[in-house]
Design a protein around this motif. Structure first.
Motif, PDB file in Angstrom:
ATOM      1  N   TYR A  73     -20.852  -0.418  -3.445  1.00 46.55           N
ATOM      2  CA  TYR A  73     -20.279   0.831  -2.934  1.00 46.55           C
ATOM      3  C   TYR A  73     -18.790   0.915  -3.257  1.00 46.55           C
ATOM      4  O   TYR A  73     -18.065  -0.076  -3.217  1.00 46.55           O
ATOM      5  N   ARG A 112     -18.711   6.806  -3.880  1.00 45.66           N
ATOM      6  CA  ARG A 112     -20.157   6.823  -3.660  1.00 45.66           C
ATOM      7  C   ARG A 112     -20.490   7.074  -2.192  1.00 45.66           C
ATOM      8  O   ARG A 112     -21.389   7.850  -1.874  1.00 45.66           O
ATOM      9  N   GLU A 132     -22.663  10.325  -0.821  1.00 45.19           N
ATOM     10  CA  GLU A 132     -23.938  10.207  -0.112  1.00 45.19           C
ATOM     11  C   GLU A 132     -23.860  10.834   1.280  1.00 45.19           C
ATOM     12  O   GLU A 132     -24.810  11.497   1.723  1.00 45.19           O
TER      13      GLU A 132
END
Length: 766
Positions: free
Chosen positions: A172, A176, A180
């Motif tokens: 991560y 990211r 998400e």
């Protein structure tokens, strides 16, 4: 922890599970501190009476910590390890805390839709195969306006791009994580955390030691160092239009007005906590503005939801110092809402609030007449049947209407407004106390603060009346000072001072980080120069070694050449000896031929001696044959020696050529050595310059430390000033508390006399 649990789960047993689970309350160090402090940070986003789900709770210490750090009513902890759940239940279980064994997201199936207020899930997303599906499952169980609080490691990848931790299925970064979470939530706040070190942002896969930190940041450009990323996000309250509302934040209300009866008066009552109430609403200013714009555009204008959104947008415009064009547009929208005629008490509440907000907008634009009209309307409004807490707007509006009237040279009207404010404050504060505190067992603190603000604004009206009682030349500055002497202004000033101190501290910290960064760069350059110098030195040593090897090889070649020369001389001597032997043999052959001729001449005469002479002749022929063979062998040997001599001569020529080449290489190496010495001198000069720059930077750091100490001292002085103001406020409150019962019990005539004495010039108590 209970003694039985401590005996059942000793520390050696915990250490066996340390790679996956650890009770950080039983371990000391940076790593444990970092895990515990996250739950303290997360607890600040938990509202009273919330239902909290700690997903992937491990040994349950975080759930336990939040139980004591927040006002939530119910806690659930979920983890895939049955052993961890047994530990959590034994050590931290209670009547309002339940630990459940199960794998995520399947374990969430036991929770109904919209049944949880807060989901906390630290270092979980990187462990599951489909993190997007888990986030969607969290969104299902969250109520509208509920929060999700997560953390992930920040780029723990190695040179291969993968996380070497076998339990981490994903790598991560903040980008990211934000991508998400943005699918189903609105990110309110992001924070970076470092326990001991993290990856250097300017170097690939280089970990550097850093001090421990947990601070809110805006990682917009990806240049922020972090060991973990933490994020808080809110599920959109817009999803609550079809979800039955359940009030949990505010307890039982025993009053007769409409302080917290949101259900039935709002189309979507979930909006109130998520968009309106300051302690609990969406924390990110730009996201709050976008939410208010969405509500304004998607809800009918005749709803309390629409009015609440307009109020939020008005105050955002004031805070952002919006352009006059935008303020005029808001003025028109507010006018449309104020034209509504409705029995909904919350619509009337927003009409009062929007009239007050429009007065401030008009004042911002310089429209004093319009602002006076709106302040006057609010000051006359009867809000006691809606909620007396709206008196904060009414009394402040009366004060501002009086101030504008005084500036407009209508002095008597100004005093009328201040008298109206003082009178209305008395009526509103005289309301049943349950209208403010809700219920005696769990009082509403926010409403009690409103009561304090009503009295505070009434005090401003009283000060204005006292100031203008015996003089008509009171200046605008004096009235402005009264407005700034309020409790809210003092708190606002304190917050401003604290923000300034924080900004200065942040600026100094940034400057310190910048200087440290420059120092790190200089150290890196110095290390690079030292490394280059060492490499050059190694090269020089290698060249010297090669030079020594070359000298040794040259000496060996010289020795071989001398040896070959000696062999050649020896061969020449042997050839001379061979030539002498051949000459001797040739002479012997000539003698033999002479004797043979003589013998043949005597054949006739010595026929008798023929047999003996023939035998002698045969012996001489055999000797001759042997000598001829020997001569041929010697001749062949001579040819071989000549061939070897030619080979030796060619080898000697090659040796001479190699020696000349090695001599050229030695000369080139000598030139390169001189260049290297010059470069080394230059490197030494640069190193001296870098050392001088380092000394200058250290002096700047000392100056920065001195400035930081000045800021600390200034902050301490400001804190002492704030404590002094707080002490004065407590004295004023105590005086007011002592005066109220006395006034309530004395005869009415005595009250009138005391009021008359106050009007004659007695100073009010602050």
């Amino acid at each position: 922890m209970p003694a039985a649990a401590a005996a059942r789960f000793p520390m050696p047993r915990l250490l066996e599970e340390r790679d996956l689970h650890m009770d950080m309350l039983r371990e000391a160090g940076r790593r444990s501190d970092a895990h515990v402090i996250r739950y303290d940070w997360a607890s600040k986003f938990v509202r009273p009476n919330d239902v909290v789900l700690d997903a992937a709770c491990g040994l349950g210490y975080g759930t336990y910590a939040m139980r004591y750090l927040s006002a939530a009513s119910r806690f659930f902890g979920i983890d895939s390890s049955g052993w961890a759940i047994d530990y959590a239940t034994a050590c931290f279980g209670s009547d309002n805390t339940e630990y459940i064994a199960g794998f995520l997201p399947d374990a969430l199936s036991r929770f109904e839709d919209a049944s949880v207020d807060v989901v906390v899930s630290f270092e979980t997303l990187e462990h599951v195969e489909q993190p997007a599906a888990l986030l969607a499952a969290f969104g299902r169980v969250l109520r509208p306006g509920g929060r999700i609080i997560v953390s992930v490691p920040n780029d723990w990848s190695d040179e291969t791009g993968e996380d070497p931790n076998p339990h981490h299925l994903h790598v991560y970064t903040y980008e990211r994580l934000a991508q998400e979470m943005a699918v189903g939530f609105t990110i309110e706040q992001s924070a970076r955390q470092i326990a001991s070190g993290c990856k250097h942002v300017d170097a690939h896969c280089q970990w550097v030691e850093r001090p421990r930190v947990l601070e809110v940041v805006e990682p917009a450009n990806g240049r922020v160092e972090a060991e973990w990323w933490l994020a808080v996000a809110m599920k959109s309250p817009q999803a609550g239009r079809d979800v039955p509302y359940r009030e949990t934040v505010h307890g039982r209300f025993e009053g007769a007005t409409h302080l917290v009866d949101f259900d039935g008066h709002y189309t979507n009552p979930w909006l109130v906590h998520a968009m309106v109430e300051i302690p609990y609403r969406l924390q990110r200013a730009d996201a709050l503005k976008r939410l208010a714009e969405q509500v304004r555009d998607s809800y009918p204008s005749g709803t309390a939801d629409h009015g609440a959104a307009l109020a939020v947008l008005c105050y955002r415009a004031l805070e952002e110092h919006a352009h006059d064009t935008q303020l005029e547009r808001l003025d028109g929208v507010i006018a449309g809402y104020l034209a509504l005629s409705a029995d909904n008490p919350h619509i009337r509440r927003w009409q009062v609030s929007l009239t007050y907000a429009r007065a401030r907008l008009r004042l911002r634009r310089g429209d004093r007449c319009g602002a006076l009209a709106d302040f006057s309307a609010v000051a006359r409004a009867d809000v006691a049947h809606i909620t007396p807490t709206l008196g904060t707007k009414v009394i402040e509006a009366a004060f501002q209407a009086g101030r504008l009237s005084w500036l407009g040279d209508t002095r008597s009207a100004a005093r009328d407004w201040w008298r109206l404010g003082l009178t209305k404050a008395g009526h509103l504060i005289g309301s049943a106390w349950c209208e403010f505190f809700g219920n005696i067992e769990a009082p509403f603190i926010f409403a009690m603060n409103d009561a304090v603000e009503i009295v505070d604004r009434a005090t401003a009206c009283a000060q204005a009346l006292s100031l203008t009682h015996s003089r008509n030349n009171a200046s605008a500055a004096m009235l402005y000072d009264i407005g700034q002497q309020s409790l809210r202004s003092a708190l606002r000033q304190r917050d401003a001072d604290l923000d300034t101190a924080r900004a200065n501290a942040t600026s100094l910290r940034n400057e310190f980080d910048r200087v440290c960064g420059e120092l790190r760069k200089h150290h890196a350059q110095k290390a690079s120069l030292e490394q280059t110098s060492m490499e050059r030195l190694d090269q020089i040593l290698a060249l010297e070694a090669r030079l020594r090897d070359t000298d040794a090889a040259l000496d060996e070649v010289k020795a071989q050449s001398v040896q070959r020369l000696e062999e050649k001389i020896a061969l020449e001597k042997r050839i001379e000896q061979t030539d002498a032997a051949l000459q001797h043999i040739t002479a012997a052959l000539r003698t033999s031929y002479t004797e043979l001729a003589a013998a043949r001449a005597q054949v006739a005469r010595l026929r008798g001696e023929m047999d003996s002479v023939c035998a002698e002749l045969q012996a001489q022929d055999a000797q001759k044959s042997s000598l001829e063979r020997t001569s041929l062998e010697r001749l062949t040997r001579i040819h071989e020696l000549e061939a070897r001599l030619e080979i030796t001569q060619a080898a000697f020529d090659d040796v001479q050529t190699t020696a000349l080449e090695r001599l050229d290489q030695i000369l080139a190496l000598d030139a390169r050595l001189r260049d290297t010495d010059a470069a080394l001198d230059e490197v030494k000069l640069q190193s001296m310059q870098r050392l001088a720059e380092k000394i200058a930077l250290e002096k700047r750091i000392e100056q920065t430390d001195a400035a930081l100490e000045d800021v600390k001292q200034l902050s301490i002085d400001r804190l002492k000033c704030i404590e002094t103001l707080a002490q004065q406020l407590r004295c004023a409150q105590a005086a007011v508390g002592a005066a109220v019962p006395a006034v309530a019990t004395c005869p009415k005539s005595l009250q009138i006399a005391e009021i008359h004495s106050v009007r004659q010039g007695d100073k009010p108590v602050l």
